[in-house]
Design a protein around this motif. Sequence first.
Motif, short mmCIF file in Angstrom:
data_model
loop_
_atom_site.label_atom_id
_atom_site.label_comp_id
_atom_site.label_asym_id
_atom_site.label_seq_id
_atom_site.Cartn_x
_atom_site.Cartn_y
_atom_site.Cartn_z
N LEU A 1 34.15 34.11 43.92
CA LEU A 1 34.94 34.92 42.99
C LEU A 1 34.51 34.69 41.54
O LEU A 1 34.74 35.52 40.67
CB LEU A 1 36.43 34.62 43.13
N ASP A 2 33.95 33.51 41.29
CA ASP A 2 33.29 33.20 40.03
C ASP A 2 34.17 33.51 38.82
O ASP A 2 35.26 32.97 38.69
CB ASP A 2 31.95 33.93 39.96
N PHE A 3 33.73 34.40 37.92
CA PHE A 3 34.46 34.60 36.67
C PHE A 3 35.83 35.23 36.91
O PHE A 3 36.75 35.04 36.12
CB PHE A 3 33.63 35.46 35.69
N GLN A 4 35.99 35.96 38.03
CA GLN A 4 37.30 36.52 38.33
C GLN A 4 38.29 35.40 38.62
O GLN A 4 39.46 35.46 38.21
CB GLN A 4 37.21 37.48 39.52
N ALA A 5 37.85 34.38 39.35
CA ALA A 5 38.71 33.23 39.61
C ALA A 5 38.98 32.45 38.32
O ALA A 5 40.10 32.00 38.06
CB ALA A 5 38.07 32.31 40.65
N ALA A 6 37.94 32.31 37.49
CA ALA A 6 38.10 31.57 36.24
C ALA A 6 39.08 32.28 35.30
O ALA A 6 39.80 31.63 34.54
CB ALA A 6 36.75 31.38 35.56
N ARG A 7 39.10 33.60 35.33
CA ARG A 7 40.06 34.34 34.49
C ARG A 7 41.49 33.93 34.83
O ARG A 7 42.34 33.80 33.94
CB ARG A 7 39.89 35.85 34.70
N TRP A 8 41.75 33.73 36.12
CA TRP A 8 43.10 33.32 36.51
C TRP A 8 43.34 31.84 36.22
O TRP A 8 44.35 31.47 35.61
CB TRP A 8 43.33 33.60 37.99
N LEU A 9 42.40 30.98 36.63
CA LEU A 9 42.61 29.54 36.51
C LEU A 9 42.66 29.07 35.06
O LEU A 9 43.44 28.18 34.71
CB LEU A 9 41.51 28.79 37.27
N MET A 10 41.84 29.67 34.20
CA MET A 10 41.75 29.18 32.83
C MET A 10 42.59 30.00 31.85
O MET A 10 43.11 29.44 30.88
CB MET A 10 40.29 29.17 32.38
N ALA A 11 42.68 31.30 32.09
CA ALA A 11 43.36 32.16 31.11
C ALA A 11 44.66 32.76 31.62
O ALA A 11 45.36 33.44 30.86
CB ALA A 11 42.41 33.28 30.66
N GLY A 12 44.97 32.55 32.90
CA GLY A 12 46.19 33.11 33.44
C GLY A 12 46.15 34.61 33.61
O GLY A 12 47.20 35.25 33.76
N GLU A 13 44.95 35.20 33.60
CA GLU A 13 44.80 36.64 33.80
C GLU A 13 44.53 36.92 35.27
O GLU A 13 43.56 36.41 35.83
CB GLU A 13 43.63 37.18 32.98
N GLU A 14 45.37 37.71 35.90
CA GLU A 14 45.14 38.05 37.30
C GLU A 14 44.40 39.38 37.36
O GLU A 14 44.97 40.43 37.04
CB GLU A 14 46.44 38.14 38.09
N PRO A 15 43.12 39.38 37.78
CA PRO A 15 42.33 40.61 37.76
C PRO A 15 42.85 41.62 38.78
O PRO A 15 43.43 41.26 39.80
CB PRO A 15 40.92 40.14 38.14
N GLY A 16 42.62 42.87 38.50
CA GLY A 16 42.91 43.95 39.44
C GLY A 16 41.64 44.65 39.84
O GLY A 16 40.53 44.20 39.55
N ARG A 17 41.79 45.78 40.51
CA ARG A 17 40.63 46.56 40.95
C ARG A 17 40.12 47.44 39.81
O ARG A 17 40.91 48.06 39.10
CB ARG A 17 41.00 47.40 42.17
N ALA A 18 38.81 47.52 39.68
CA ALA A 18 38.20 48.33 38.62
C ALA A 18 37.24 49.36 39.17
O ALA A 18 36.51 50.00 38.41
CB ALA A 18 37.48 47.42 37.62
N GLY A 19 37.21 49.52 40.51
CA GLY A 19 36.30 50.49 41.10
C GLY A 19 34.86 50.16 40.79
O GLY A 19 34.43 49.02 40.92
#
Length: 397
Positions: free
Chosen positions: A210-228
């Motif tokens: 998941l790489d940067f998508q996981a890091a967005r959640w773990l470090m910044a508290g941002e939960e990614p969504g779908r972007a097509g």
Amino acid sequence: MTETEQALPLSHIRVLDLTRVRAGPTAVRQLADWGADVIKVELPAALEGDNALGGSRSGPDFQNLHRNKRSLTLDLKNPEGRDLFLKLAATADVVVENFRPDVKHRLGVGYDDLAGINPRLIYASLSAFGEEGPYRPRPGVDQIVQGMSGLMSVTGEPDGRPMRVGIPVADLSAGLMAAMGVLLALVHRDRTGRGQWVQTSLLNAQLFMLDFQAARWLMAGEEPGRAGNDHPTNVPMGLFRTADDPINIAPVGQSMWRRLCEVLGAPEWADDPRYASLKARQQNRADLNAAIEDRLATAPAAHWLKLLDEAEIPSGPMNTIRQAFDDPQVRHNRMARNYAAPDGSSRTLVGQPIALSGTRDMPFRAAPERGADTDAILAELGYDPAAIARLHEGNIV
């Protein structure tokens, strides 16, 4: 073994392959392709039909996964068969298995069972969720892990359903991680003389991917969504329609953004407050994408790809798999490799993505027929023809 095969970096390594399906065979294929003497351990034909997981032995999936191996038939549930496997393990460098975690212990072929007779042995286990923990006994496959890991939550159109990736990415990632773990353990053994137990799982490997998508959640508290087909954070970046075929465009940074505006004949966009900064483009992605596609609709894909290439902006066509393997760069990279099938015909498999300057002519051998090398392997262990015949008669091999 040919002189070329002897020059491969793992030609001195013997691997016992207890894997099935995809994740485990993916790991072992990396070792086999680079020269390891891989012995694929399978049930005797009398104990298992031809419709085992993996499809037809002559089919593309089985051949792609099990090339460059030898095949030994062996019934591990038979005490004599287990004893024979222990003799093999005493001569091996690596064992790879992807049983459910409790199975290897029931069979008596777990790491502790084998390390006692071969302390230098490297034992690699791939499971769905891990060798320990609350999900240890649960069955799991790629599709389940794509959902559990969060991958499907970021795959698909923003207003659509979650979508699985079009390849078994959890299986493949776990297999590659296991192969890397084996190589690390081999380096460690060179320094210490000791083997060890290498473990990975589909779940852990997919979370890592998941790489940067996981890091967005773990470090910044941002939960990614779908972007097509759009990039999750960089704008504009994605798949765009032209007058004929869609193309991918990926300008990175402000200088490329300005060059893209020039290519599209809209230099004023570079300083437009709606688009001038990345943050502004993120907030106005839909309007910007629509404006870009309006410009691209005036000419075919080939026209735009030429201009984008001249402007040094990353871009490319949206190929089918057939078109991808027809691409001149892919042909130059030799990602389709010929090999001789058992019937003497020439067939083609996916090549290795790694290139080593000292081993440029890596040979490919067809996946073996079930038990094709049983007698030869038993002879290597010191069994005479009469003993081998008795093992066959008892369906032990």
